[in-house]
Design a protein around this motif. Structure first.
Motif, short mmCIF file in Angstrom:
data_model
loop_
_atom_site.label_atom_id
_atom_site.label_comp_id
_atom_site.label_asym_id
_atom_site.label_seq_id
_atom_site.Cartn_x
_atom_site.Cartn_y
_atom_site.Cartn_z
N LEU A 39 -13.65 35.62 -30.96
CA LEU A 39 -13.10 34.59 -31.83
C LEU A 39 -14.07 33.42 -31.82
N GLY A 40 -14.57 33.07 -33.01
CA GLY A 40 -15.53 31.99 -33.13
C GLY A 40 -14.94 30.80 -33.86
N TYR A 41 -15.30 29.61 -33.37
CA TYR A 41 -14.88 28.36 -33.98
C TYR A 41 -16.12 27.67 -34.54
N TYR A 42 -16.15 27.41 -35.84
CA TYR A 42 -17.27 26.81 -36.56
C TYR A 42 -16.80 25.48 -37.16
N PRO A 43 -16.84 24.38 -36.39
CA PRO A 43 -16.35 23.12 -36.93
C PRO A 43 -17.23 22.56 -38.05
N ASN A 44 -18.53 22.94 -38.04
CA ASN A 44 -19.46 22.53 -39.09
C ASN A 44 -20.64 23.50 -39.08
N LYS A 45 -21.64 23.29 -39.93
CA LYS A 45 -22.77 24.22 -40.02
C LYS A 45 -23.71 24.15 -38.82
N ALA A 46 -23.60 23.10 -38.01
CA ALA A 46 -24.53 22.91 -36.90
C ALA A 46 -24.00 23.41 -35.56
N PHE A 47 -22.71 23.69 -35.46
CA PHE A 47 -22.11 23.93 -34.15
C PHE A 47 -21.23 25.18 -34.17
N LEU A 48 -21.22 25.90 -33.04
CA LEU A 48 -20.41 27.12 -32.89
C LEU A 48 -19.91 27.21 -31.46
N ALA A 69 -18.28 33.29 -22.80
CA ALA A 69 -18.14 32.07 -23.60
C ALA A 69 -19.53 31.68 -24.08
N PHE A 70 -19.63 31.29 -25.34
CA PHE A 70 -20.92 30.96 -25.94
C PHE A 70 -20.75 29.72 -26.80
N THR A 71 -21.72 28.84 -26.72
CA THR A 71 -21.75 27.69 -27.62
C THR A 71 -23.18 27.49 -28.10
N ALA A 72 -23.33 27.05 -29.34
CA ALA A 72 -24.66 26.90 -29.92
C ALA A 72 -24.68 25.70 -30.86
N PHE A 73 -25.89 25.15 -31.00
CA PHE A 73 -26.14 24.02 -31.90
C PHE A 73 -27.45 24.29 -32.61
N LYS A 74 -27.53 23.92 -33.89
CA LYS A 74 -28.79 24.05 -34.62
C LYS A 74 -28.91 22.93 -35.64
N ASN A 75 -30.17 22.54 -35.86
CA ASN A 75 -30.50 21.65 -36.98
C ASN A 75 -31.80 22.18 -37.59
N SER A 76 -32.48 21.40 -38.39
CA SER A 76 -33.66 21.91 -39.10
C SER A 76 -34.82 22.22 -38.17
N LYS A 77 -34.87 21.67 -36.96
CA LYS A 77 -35.99 21.91 -36.05
C LYS A 77 -35.62 22.62 -34.76
N THR A 78 -34.37 22.52 -34.33
CA THR A 78 -34.00 22.97 -32.99
C THR A 78 -32.77 23.86 -33.02
N ARG A 79 -32.80 24.89 -32.16
CA ARG A 79 -31.63 25.74 -31.90
C ARG A 79 -31.42 25.77 -30.39
N LEU A 80 -30.20 25.48 -29.94
CA LEU A 80 -29.85 25.49 -28.53
C LEU A 80 -28.65 26.38 -28.31
N LYS A 108 -39.05 23.87 -33.38
CA LYS A 108 -40.16 23.94 -34.34
C LYS A 108 -41.13 22.80 -34.07
N VAL A 109 -42.41 23.16 -33.79
CA VAL A 109 -43.42 22.14 -33.50
C VAL A 109 -44.45 22.02 -34.62
N ALA A 110 -44.50 23.00 -35.53
CA ALA A 110 -45.40 22.97 -36.69
C ALA A 110 -44.79 23.87 -37.75
N ALA A 111 -45.37 23.88 -38.94
CA ALA A 111 -44.81 24.64 -40.06
C ALA A 111 -44.58 26.11 -39.71
N LYS A 112 -45.47 26.73 -38.94
CA LYS A 112 -45.35 28.14 -38.61
C LYS A 112 -45.30 28.40 -37.10
#
Length: 190
Positions: A39-48, A69-80, A108-112
């Motif tokens: 069962l996953g809870y997605y309060p917004n696009k950045a958090f799970l 138990a798993f929790t994750a966060f993401k934005n345009s540069k980082t995934r934790l 993400k530290v550079a474009a690729k």
């Protein structure tokens, strides 16, 4: 092989349940089956936040249950991500637990180019650790595992990933020596 059902309970809650043969992608190996539910809870696009449980009937009264138990966060540069898992193995006249916590990050530290890191703390010895072909673990000691690497996206479907894995041990005397494993991974998708 199995049957799964997944869907949304609401815009923020998703579920996935499955009954399977418990043999992964291989053929049937025993009469036991595996039942799992997440069962996953997605309060917004950045958090799970997700909870998972399964039970598996295995031969010789050696059934297993997994709680995670798993929790994750993401934005345009980082995934934790952080994951805590307990596997309970029922052995003849004994119940044995295997506990692990994993923390991982991609930045993400550079474009690729991305920097990768992962840390696993195995609080209990892995009794089948020596049978892991790609990185055997001492089966009598608890361990710490660290992975550091770079992911260079050489093409749309190609990543070149130099990385290093390091394992230290604790919980037994004499303590086993540490393992250092440099690797170079080529990842290609069609």
């Amino acid at each position: 092989f199995g049957v799964a059902l997944k869907g949304n309970l609401s815009s923020q809650f998703k579920y996935h349940t499955m009954v399977s043969n418990g043999s992964g992608t291989g053929g049937e190996t025993n009469a036991g089956k595996r039942a799992s539910f997440s069962l996953g809870y997605y309060p917004n696009k950045a958090f799970l936040v997700e909870g998972y449980v399964d039970t598996e009937g295995r031969p010789g009264n050696e059934d297993r249950q997994t709680y995670q138990a798993f929790t994750a966060f993401k934005n345009s540069k980082t995934r934790l991500g952080v994951m805590a898992t307990r596997v309970t193995r029922e052995l003849p006249n004994l119940e044995d637990n295997f506990d692990i916590v994993s923390v991982f990050a991609v930045h993400k530290v550079a474009a690729k180019m991305h920097v990768l890191s992962r840390y696993d703390r195995m609080f209990d010895p892995n009794p089948v650790g020596e049978k892991i072909a790609y990185l055997p673990f001492n089966a009598k000691a608890s361990s710490n595992f660290v992975l550091l690497g770079l992911d260079y996206q050489a093409g749309k479907n190609l990543s070149l990933i130099p990385n290093v894995e390091y394992v230290t041990y604790a919980g037994v005397t004499p303590r086993p020596g540490s393992d250092l494993m440099p690797r170079f991974t080529v990842y290609f998708t069609f």
